[in-house]
Design a protein around this motif. Structure first.
Motif, PDB file in Angstrom:
ATOM      1  N   PRO A  37       0.817  -1.224   0.000  1.00 18.00           N
ATOM      2  CA  PRO A  37       0.000   0.000   0.000  1.00 18.00           C
ATOM      3  C   PRO A  37       0.848   1.270   0.000  1.00 18.00           C
ATOM      4  CG  PRO A  37      -0.830  -1.559   1.626  1.00 18.00           C
ATOM      5  CD  PRO A  37       0.497  -2.076   1.157  1.00 18.00           C
ATOM      6  N   ARG A  38       2.035   1.218   0.620  1.00 17.48           N
ATOM      7  CA  ARG A  38       2.897   2.393   0.695  1.00 17.48           C
ATOM      8  C   ARG A  38       3.540   2.682  -0.658  1.00 17.48           C
ATOM      9  NH1 ARG A  38       3.012   0.750   6.263  1.00 17.48           N
ATOM     10  NH2 ARG A  38       1.471   2.163   7.194  1.00 17.48           N
ATOM     11  N   ILE A  39       3.881   1.634  -1.413  1.00 14.96           N
ATOM     12  CA  ILE A  39       4.395   1.831  -2.775  1.00 14.96           C
ATOM     13  C   ILE A  39       3.323   2.483  -3.645  1.00 14.96           C
ATOM     14  CG2 ILE A  39       5.116   0.609  -4.880  1.00 14.96           C
ATOM     15  CD1 ILE A  39       6.569  -1.402  -3.040  1.00 14.96           C
ATOM     16  N   LEU A  40       2.091   2.042  -3.454  1.00 17.86           N
ATOM     17  CA  LEU A  40       0.979   2.568  -4.264  1.00 17.86           C
ATOM     18  C   LEU A  40       0.645   4.023  -3.950  1.00 17.86           C
ATOM     19  CD1 LEU A  40      -1.379  -0.545  -4.304  1.00 17.86           C
ATOM     20  CD2 LEU A  40       0.149   0.260  -6.122  1.00 17.86           C
ATOM     21  N   ILE A  41       1.078   4.523  -2.779  1.00 19.89           N
ATOM     22  CA  ILE A  41       0.858   5.941  -2.447  1.00 19.89           C
ATOM     23  C   ILE A  41       1.483   6.813  -3.527  1.00 19.89           C
ATOM     24  CG2 ILE A  41       1.397   7.828  -0.844  1.00 19.89           C
ATOM     25  CD1 ILE A  41       1.631   5.711   1.371  1.00 19.89           C
ATOM     26  N   GLY A  42       2.772   6.559  -3.808  1.00 20.63           N
ATOM     27  CA  GLY A  42       3.500   7.370  -4.772  1.00 20.63           C
ATOM     28  C   GLY A  42       2.921   7.272  -6.171  1.00 20.63           C
ATOM     29  N   VAL A  43       2.583   6.060  -6.574  1.00 20.62           N
ATOM     30  CA  VAL A  43       2.026   5.847  -7.917  1.00 20.62           C
ATOM     31  C   VAL A  43       0.671   6.550  -8.036  1.00 20.62           C
ATOM     32  CG1 VAL A  43       1.243   4.109  -9.575  1.00 20.62           C
ATOM     33  CG2 VAL A  43       3.249   3.652  -8.141  1.00 20.62           C
ATOM     34  N   GLY A  44      -0.181   6.352  -7.043  1.00 18.50           N
ATOM     35  CA  GLY A  44      -1.522   6.955  -7.072  1.00 18.50           C
ATOM     36  C   GLY A  44      -1.490   8.469  -7.024  1.00 18.50           C
ATOM     37  N   ALA A  45      -0.639   9.016  -6.141  1.00 12.67           N
ATOM     38  CA  ALA A  45      -0.551  10.477  -6.010  1.00 12.67           C
ATOM     39  C   ALA A  45      -0.041  11.111  -7.303  1.00 12.67           C
ATOM     40  CB  ALA A  45       0.372  10.844  -4.843  1.00 12.67           C
ATOM     41  N   TYR A  46       0.955  10.486  -7.919  1.00  9.82           N
ATOM     42  CA  TYR A  46       1.515  11.034  -9.169  1.00  9.82           C
ATOM     43  C   TYR A  46       0.463  11.070 -10.272  1.00  9.82           C
ATOM     44  CZ  TYR A  46       4.006  11.427 -13.538  1.00  9.82           C
ATOM     45  OH  TYR A  46       4.402  11.822 -14.797  1.00  9.82           O
ATOM     46  N   TYR A  47      -0.193   9.935 -10.500  1.00  7.65           N
ATOM     47  CA  TYR A  47      -1.158   9.881 -11.607  1.00  7.65           C
ATOM     48  C   TYR A  47      -2.403  10.713 -11.327  1.00  7.65           C
ATOM     49  CZ  TYR A  47       1.781   6.644 -14.096  1.00  7.65           C
ATOM     50  OH  TYR A  47       2.842   6.089 -14.779  1.00  7.65           O
ATOM     51  N   ALA A  48      -2.760  10.861 -10.068  1.00  4.04           N
ATOM     52  CA  ALA A  48      -3.861  11.770  -9.728  1.00  4.04           C
ATOM     53  C   ALA A  48      -3.470  13.197 -10.097  1.00  4.04           C
ATOM     54  CB  ALA A  48      -4.188  11.674  -8.233  1.00  4.04           C
ATOM     55  N   TYR A  49      -2.251  13.592  -9.712  1.00  2.79           N
ATOM     56  CA  TYR A  49      -1.757  14.947  -9.995  1.00  2.79           C
ATOM     57  C   TYR A  49      -1.707  15.212 -11.503  1.00  2.79           C
ATOM     58  CZ  TYR A  49       1.432  18.910 -10.248  1.00  2.79           C
ATOM     59  OH  TYR A  49       2.004  20.131 -10.536  1.00  2.79           O
ATOM     60  N   LYS A  50      -1.206  14.240 -12.255  1.00  2.40           N
ATOM     61  CA  LYS A  50      -1.040  14.440 -13.700  1.00  2.40           C
ATOM     62  C   LYS A  50      -2.359  14.397 -14.460  1.00  2.40           C
ATOM     63  CE  LYS A  50       3.297  15.171 -14.351  1.00  2.40           C
ATOM     64  NZ  LYS A  50       3.751  16.443 -14.908  1.00  2.40           N
ATOM     65  N   SER A  51      -3.328  13.656 -13.963  1.00  8.50           N
ATOM     66  CA  SER A  51      -4.566  13.450 -14.728  1.00  8.50           C
ATOM     67  C   SER A  51      -5.708  14.390 -14.358  1.00  8.50           C
ATOM     68  CB  SER A  51      -5.037  12.002 -14.573  1.00  8.50           C
ATOM     69  OG  SER A  51      -5.352  11.731 -13.223  1.00  8.50           O
ATOM     70  N   LEU A  52      -5.566  15.101 -13.236  1.00 11.01           N
ATOM     71  CA  LEU A  52      -6.668  15.989 -12.829  1.00 11.01           C
ATOM     72  C   LEU A  52      -6.818  17.150 -13.813  1.00 11.01           C
ATOM     73  CD1 LEU A  52      -6.078  16.140  -8.975  1.00 11.01           C
ATOM     74  CD2 LEU A  52      -8.137  15.292 -10.099  1.00 11.01           C
ATOM     75  N   PRO A  53      -8.000  17.336 -14.370  1.00  4.07           N
ATOM     76  CA  PRO A  53      -8.207  18.411 -15.354  1.00  4.07           C
ATOM     77  C   PRO A  53      -8.503  19.757 -14.684  1.00  4.07           C
ATOM     78  CG  PRO A  53     -10.208  17.122 -15.148  1.00  4.07           C
ATOM     79  CD  PRO A  53      -9.201  16.519 -14.193  1.00  4.07           C
ATOM     80  N   ILE A  54      -7.573  20.187 -13.837  1.00  5.10           N
ATOM     81  CA  ILE A  54      -7.751  21.424 -13.069  1.00  5.10           C
ATOM     82  C   ILE A  54      -6.542  22.313 -13.322  1.00  5.10           C
ATOM     83  CG2 ILE A  54      -7.970  22.374 -10.725  1.00  5.10           C
ATOM     84  CD1 ILE A  54      -9.137  19.609  -9.914  1.00  5.10           C
ATOM     85  N   GLU A  55      -6.774  23.590 -13.582  1.00  4.19           N
ATOM     86  CA  GLU A  55      -5.667  24.499 -13.879  1.00  4.19           C
ATOM     87  C   GLU A  55      -4.849  24.847 -12.640  1.00  4.19           C
ATOM     88  OE1 GLU A  55      -6.281  27.956 -16.260  1.00  4.19           O
ATOM     89  OE2 GLU A  55      -7.677  26.937 -17.580  1.00  4.19           O
ATOM     90  N   SER A  56      -5.510  25.035 -11.519  1.00  4.12           N
ATOM     91  CA  SER A  56      -4.818  25.445 -10.297  1.00  4.12           C
ATOM     92  C   SER A  56      -3.895  24.350  -9.786  1.00  4.12           C
ATOM     93  CB  SER A  56      -5.828  25.802  -9.207  1.00  4.12           C
ATOM     94  OG  SER A  56      -5.169  25.976  -7.970  1.00  4.12           O
ATOM     95  N   ASP A  57      -2.589  24.647  -9.769  1.00  8.55           N
ATOM     96  CA  ASP A  57      -1.612  23.674  -9.284  1.00  8.55           C
ATOM     97  C   ASP A  57      -1.833  23.380  -7.807  1.00  8.55           C
ATOM     98  OD1 ASP A  57       0.561  22.006 -10.043  1.00  8.55           O
ATOM     99  OD2 ASP A  57       1.920  23.299  -8.917  1.00  8.55           O
ATOM    100  N   LYS A  58      -2.209  24.394  -7.059  1.00  3.83           N
ATOM    101  CA  LYS A  58      -2.442  24.235  -5.623  1.00  3.83           C
ATOM    102  C   LYS A  58      -3.560  23.222  -5.362  1.00  3.83           C
ATOM    103  CE  LYS A  58      -2.414  27.930  -2.997  1.00  3.83           C
ATOM    104  NZ  LYS A  58      -2.836  29.177  -2.318  1.00  3.83           N
ATOM    105  N   ILE A  59      -4.636  23.310  -6.120  1.00  6.35           N
ATOM    106  CA  ILE A  59      -5.764  22.387  -5.940  1.00  6.35           C
ATOM    107  C   ILE A  59      -5.380  20.985  -6.373  1.00  6.35           C
ATOM    108  CG2 ILE A  59      -8.114  21.829  -6.689  1.00  6.35           C
ATOM    109  CD1 ILE A  59      -8.620  24.873  -6.822  1.00  6.35           C
ATOM    110  N   ARG A  60      -4.653  20.874  -7.489  1.00  7.44           N
ATOM    111  CA  ARG A  60      -4.209  19.557  -7.974  1.00  7.44           C
ATOM    112  C   ARG A  60      -3.300  18.881  -6.949  1.00  7.44           C
ATOM    113  NH1 ARG A  60      -1.268  20.893 -12.968  1.00  7.44           N
ATOM    114  NH2 ARG A  60      -0.808  18.685 -13.154  1.00  7.44           N
TER     115      ARG A  60
END
Length: 198
Positions: free
Chosen positions: A100-123
């Motif tokens: 689960p700890r390895i998946l933290i990094g993978v999940g957080a990265y792809y969430a950040y890259k895939s969110l269709p939001i302009e605000s970096d702070k919100i992403r």
């Protein structure tokens, strides 16, 4: 000339990734072996040790994030052994404490890259919340699936009530962890990105 520039750029990026990994690994070790990273809230500990994993993933990608998650998982095993955690039989299983700890990094990265939001702070904030949820519910979920009887003893409930106890713990520990992770991660990442631009 172009090839040389590309090679130099690639070398700088690799150096930056390794530097970030080393710095955040050192922070993880400090958090892992001092009261700063683990907050004892029975029957399981609340933690902020996942925050360096999320920061590494968002700044340097899923591979560095996964390596940081691996470090977090190993540190949690060492800490459980040295402190005599009641959930030690479960924590010794990498499926519970490392995956689960390895998946933290993978999940957080792809969430950040895939969110269709302009605000970096919100992403960054949403990605930090997702990474924290992966940590909390990944650990507790694997605990439930593989070690329900051990969890029942630790939580002082019947085996039939373990699922409900885990959901309760997930909410009571998870929400504060998410709030803290969002605040710290947003602040650190925006500050580091600003420094990198200068």
């Amino acid at each position: 000339m172009e090839r040389k520039l590309y090679t130099n750029t690639k070398a700088k990026a690799s150096t930056r990734k390794l530097t970030t990994l080393a710095m955040l690994s050192a922070i993880s070790v400090i958090l892992g072996f001092t009261p700063l990273g683990i907050i004892p809230v029975p029957p399981v500990n609340a933690t902020i040790m996942h925050i360096p994993v999320i920061i590494a993933a968002i700044l340097e990608g899923p591979v560095i994030g996964a390596i940081m998650g691996l470090i977090f998982g190993i540190l949690s095993i060492i800490r459980a052994i040295t402190t005599g955690n009641i959930l030690l039989p479960a924590i010794l299983n990498p499926m519970v404490s490392v995956l689960p700890r390895i998946l933290i990094g993978v999940g957080a990265y792809y969430a950040y890259k895939s969110l269709p939001i302009e605000s970096d702070k919100i992403r960054v904030g949403i990605s930090a919340a997702i990474g924290t949820a992966i940590n909390t519910f990944g650990f507790l979920g694997m605990l439930y699936l593989l070690y329900a009887e051990t969890a029942a003893v630790a939580f002082k409930v019947s085996v039939d009530a373990v699922g409900k106890a885990i959901v309760t713990i997930g909410v009571t520990h998870g929400i504060p962890e998410i709030i803290v992770a969002v605040i710290i991660t947003v602040g650190v990442i925006l500050a580091l990105k600003k420094l990198r631009k200068n």
